[in-house]
Enzyme design. Structure first.
Site, PDB file in Angstrom:
ATOM      1  N   ARG A  80       0.840  -1.194   0.000  1.00 21.41           N
ATOM      2  CA  ARG A  80       0.000   0.000   0.000  1.00 21.41           C
ATOM      3  C   ARG A  80       0.880   1.251   0.000  1.00 21.41           C
ATOM      4  O   ARG A  80       1.980   1.240   0.546  1.00 21.41           O
ATOM      5  CB  ARG A  80      -0.926   0.017   1.231  1.00 21.41           C
ATOM      6  N   TYR A 208      -1.597  -3.391  -6.728  1.00 17.54           N
ATOM      7  CA  TYR A 208      -1.450  -4.088  -5.444  1.00 17.54           C
ATOM      8  C   TYR A 208      -2.761  -4.085  -4.648  1.00 17.54           C
ATOM      9  O   TYR A 208      -3.467  -3.075  -4.587  1.00 17.54           O
ATOM     10  CB  TYR A 208      -0.334  -3.445  -4.597  1.00 17.54           C
ATOM     11  N   LYS A 217      -9.742  -2.082   1.528  1.00 14.25           N
ATOM     12  CA  LYS A 217      -9.409  -0.952   2.403  1.00 14.25           C
ATOM     13  C   LYS A 217     -10.160   0.317   1.987  1.00 14.25           C
ATOM     14  O   LYS A 217     -10.605   1.093   2.824  1.00 14.25           O
ATOM     15  CB  LYS A 217      -7.911  -0.691   2.379  1.00 14.25           C
ATOM     16  N   HIS A 237     -10.913  -2.140  11.342  1.00 12.37           N
ATOM     17  CA  HIS A 237      -9.834  -3.018  10.857  1.00 12.37           C
ATOM     18  C   HIS A 237      -9.664  -4.140  11.883  1.00 12.37           C
ATOM     19  O   HIS A 237      -8.714  -4.150  12.658  1.00 12.37           O
ATOM     20  CB  HIS A 237      -8.561  -2.171  10.737  1.00 12.37           C
ATOM     21  N   SER A 259      -1.480  -3.796  10.452  1.00 11.43           N
ATOM     22  CA  SER A 259      -1.183  -4.723   9.362  1.00 11.43           C
ATOM     23  C   SER A 259      -0.012  -5.637   9.712  1.00 11.43           C
ATOM     24  O   SER A 259       0.978  -5.196  10.299  1.00 11.43           O
ATOM     25  CB  SER A 259      -0.823  -3.939   8.103  1.00 11.43           C
ATOM     26  N   CYS A 261       0.426  -8.016  11.846  1.00 12.60           N
ATOM     27  CA  CYS A 261       0.716  -8.289  13.262  1.00 12.60           C
ATOM     28  C   CYS A 261       0.041  -9.567  13.711  1.00 12.60           C
ATOM     29  O   CYS A 261      -0.173  -9.781  14.898  1.00 12.60           O
ATOM     30  CB  CYS A 261       0.229  -7.145  14.143  1.00 12.60           C
ATOM     31  N   ASP A 286      -9.861  -9.616   8.649  1.00 15.89           N
ATOM     32  CA  ASP A 286      -9.271  -8.283   8.420  1.00 15.89           C
ATOM     33  C   ASP A 286     -10.215  -7.126   8.760  1.00 15.89           C
ATOM     34  O   ASP A 286      -9.767  -6.116   9.281  1.00 15.89           O
ATOM     35  CB  ASP A 286      -8.816  -8.163   6.962  1.00 15.89           C
ATOM     36  N   ARG A 375       1.591 -12.361  -0.834  1.00 16.68           N
ATOM     37  CA  ARG A 375       0.226 -12.550  -0.333  1.00 16.68           C
ATOM     38  C   ARG A 375      -0.433 -13.787  -0.908  1.00 16.68           C
ATOM     39  O   ARG A 375      -0.087 -14.251  -1.990  1.00 16.68           O
ATOM     40  CB  ARG A 375      -0.616 -11.327  -0.727  1.00 16.68           C
TER      41      ARG A 375
HETATM   42  C1  OXD Z   1      -3.212  -4.582   5.464  1.00 19.42           C
HETATM   43  C2  OXD Z   1      -3.838  -5.688   4.730  1.00 19.42           C
HETATM   44  O1  OXD Z   1      -2.251  -3.976   4.978  1.00 19.42           O
HETATM   45  O2  OXD Z   1      -4.762  -6.310   5.296  1.00 19.42           O
HETATM   46  O3  OXD Z   1      -3.675  -4.290   6.569  1.00 19.42           O
HETATM   47  O4  OXD Z   1      -3.462  -5.943   3.590  1.00 19.42           O
HETATM   48 MN    MN Z   2      -5.416  -5.323   7.102  1.00 22.85          MN
END
Ligand code: OXD
Ligand code: MN
Length: 590
Positions: A80, A208, A217, A237, A259, A261, A286, A375
């Protein structure tokens, strides 16, 4: 005249509003053709085959990874881009200091020039989608226009996309307009613009995930958080997971972590063998949309239909469910390849990479074989711990909200907020070390309130006020907790084993909510004593556990001073109640 029963209505005829918008975009972008996404399997198969023929997708080893493909992105388009992401509200104050802001007219003008003629020689895809179960009153809908078939394939997995969504749009008339083009994939010509007042998104120059799968998002967090404020709910989130205890009772919790974590890991947690009888049921990994229900509780749906997770580190020991889930029908992005065409990533305990994520012969001197933000995209149903309550139009009731960050020091393993209002301060104080999910330096601590720093579509001050107002409407509010799985000792070693063992901490929370577990008051909230946690079968040094369950008042006084300075940046938008909560914490710290 009604269409004959055997003939399906052409999609553009279903919604005038969508067809008119598509026509305007077609004139601007000049595609070779327009393809409305129906959302059936044959269409997905055909699109996949097209991408394989064009060598944009690689078919992976069909014995070991049936139905799986690899996509390699442009090397400068792997995360991102927060510095190029804007909230475009008429007043800059509405976007707040937490967002980059641009005047909507100026942004539209700039984007129009980028989009002009950008789809020549390309197909324009129209993807109507629904975020949330089709029949849920909590769901919201959108249409993404894109010139990337890779984006289409991802959206087909991540959302309920196609004809059924368009029929719903035709019924209620409202949809978020998302216009996307990969453009030239030039970082110098890349912008992700959000217009919350118009329910619109414009994204150019990146393919991306978070920049290009606009349902995720951009819609489900940035635009939805704005919508949620005007409609009285929360777009967060957060993962949503059900925990079934050995007595057979299930409680749902929603957890906000920044993100990369470990949200995916927690959402699919495998209980340790020493906790027999526990089951984990995944609802979402998410994003959560949370609505106050008529019973005074908070009810949640997962607006997504798939997972877009970080691959490195996934293996049968760290997360067996995720590992099994991504062994079939998965779209991998930017992983490495073995000699027999299996995907490979750091953290796998078998196999050897021969090609790195850019398709070059693997050379360790050039860095990791798989990109750290590589990913997987996969349907939620493929997860062994998938819960069919994910499809429940009413959502699931939330017993606890959990905030968490990646902190080497400061934050103890877990603490409980005194009440909802204090919980809002705990969420607002979230800070974490940065990861590879966004472009920029990795490993520096930054403030990330409610894990929403990159995703809140309006001024954080107003957002915290909205949290307080939603809480005031709940007669049975969830408990609020903070966790830190990442605390280290003076030698840099993790103090807590993490992964499946985290269930011990979650079990303590549920017992707290049921009034069954002990805790001790501290200036920052309630902490368990080591004896309050179930440590049966856990191998941990008593000193490590004691350190995890304690706080250092000096360190916390410094933390509060930093928090005060940070919150002060929101000026008159900072709710007085939050300031009062911080002052009360400071008083307790002395
Ligand atoms: C993030 C994702 O960056 O879920 O939080 O991709
Ligand atoms: Mn996320």
């Amino acid at each position: 005249m009604a269409a004959p029963a055997h003939k399906m209505t052409a999609m553009p005829e279903l919604s005038r509003a969508v067809a008119d918008w598509v026509e305007t975009v077609r004139e601007l972008t000049q595609p070779r053709s327009v393809h409305w996404i129906e959302g059936n399997d044959a269409e997905a198969r055909e699109l996949t085959a097209q991408l394989v023929r064009a060598r944009e997708l690689t078919v992976l080893n069909a014995q070991e990874f049936p139905g799986c493909h690899l996509y390699r992105s442009s090397p400068n388009d792997v995360a991102r881009v927060e510095h190029l992401t804007y909230i475009c509200t008429r007043s800059q104050e509405d976007a707040g200091p937490n967002n980059h802001w641009m005047d909507p007219q100026q942004a539209h003008a700039r984007m129009r020039e980028l989009f002009r003629g950008c789809m020549r020689e390309r197909t324009l895809y129209v993807i109507p989608y629904c975020m949330g179960p089709l029949e849920s009153p909590m769901s919201r809908r959108g249409v993404e226009i894109t010139d990337s078939p890779y984006v289409v394939l991802n959206m087909l997995i991540m959302t309920r996309a196609g004809r059924a969504a368009l029929e719903l749009i035709a019924r209620d008339g409202r949809f978020v307009k998302g216009l996307h083009s990969i453009g030239e994939l030039d970082p110098e010509r890349r912008f992700i613009m959000h217009y919350p007042e118009e329910l619109a998104i414009e994204s150019y120059g990146s393919g991306y995930g978070g920049n290009a799968l606009l349902g995720k998002k951009c819609h489900a967090l940035r635009i939805a958080s704005w919508q949620a404020r005007t409609e009285g709910w929360l777009a967060e989130h957060m993962l949503i997971v059900g925990l079934q205890n050995p007595e057979g009772e299930t409680h749902y919790i929603a957890c906000a972590f920044p993100s990369a974590c470990g949200k995916t890991n927690l959402a699919m947690l495998v209980p340790p063998e020493s906790m027999p009888g526990w089951r984990v049921l995944t609802i979402g990994e998410d994003i959560a949309w949370l609505h106050p229900g008529p019973d005074g509780r908070l009810w949640a749906i997962n607006p997504e239909a798939g997972c877009f997770g970080v691959v490195p580190g996934t293996n049968p020991q760290t997360n067996r469910n995720a590992y099994e889930m991504i062994r079939r029908d998965t779209l991998f992005t930017n992983v490495a390849l073995t000699a027999d065409n299996q995907p490979w990533w750091e953290g796998l305990t078998s196999g050897k990479p021969v090609l790195d994520w850019q398709g070059r012969p693997y050379d360790p001197a050039r860095g990791p074989a798989a990109h750290p933000n590589s990913r997987f995209t996969v349907a939620a149903r493929g997860n062994p711990s998938y819960s069919s309550r994910m499809e429940d139009p009413a959502g699931v009731p939330i017993t606890a909200i959990v905030f968490g960050g990646r902190r080497r020091e400061v934050a103890p393993l877990v603490y409980e907020a005194r009440d909802w209002r204090h919980g809002v301060l705990v969420g607002a104080s979230l800070a974490s070390e940065t990861t590879a999910a966004a472009v920029g330096q990795v490993g520096v601590v930054r403030r990330d309130p409610m894990a929403m720093q990159p995703f809140c579509g309006y001024n954080f001050g107003d957002y915290w006020q909205h949290w307080l107002e939603v809480g005031a409407r709940l007669t049975r509010p969830p408990g609020v907790f903070h966790v830190n799985w990442f605390r280290r000792d003076s030698e840099g070693k993790f103090l807590w084993p993490g992964y499946g063992e985290n269930l011990r901490v979650l079990a303590w929370m549920l017992d707290r909510c049921a009034g069954k577990a002990g805790a001790t008051e501290s200036p920052i909230g309630r902490l368990p004593l080591p004896a309050d946690l179930n440590t049966r079968g856990l191998s941990i040094r008593p000193e490590a556990l004691a350190a995890l369950c304690s706080i250092d008042a000096d360190v916390w006084r410094r933390e509060c001073a930093q928090l005060r300075e940070y919150l002060g940046g929101y000026g008159s938008h900072l709710p007085a109640a939050l300031r009062a909560e911080l002052e009360a914490t400071e008083r307790r710290l002395g």
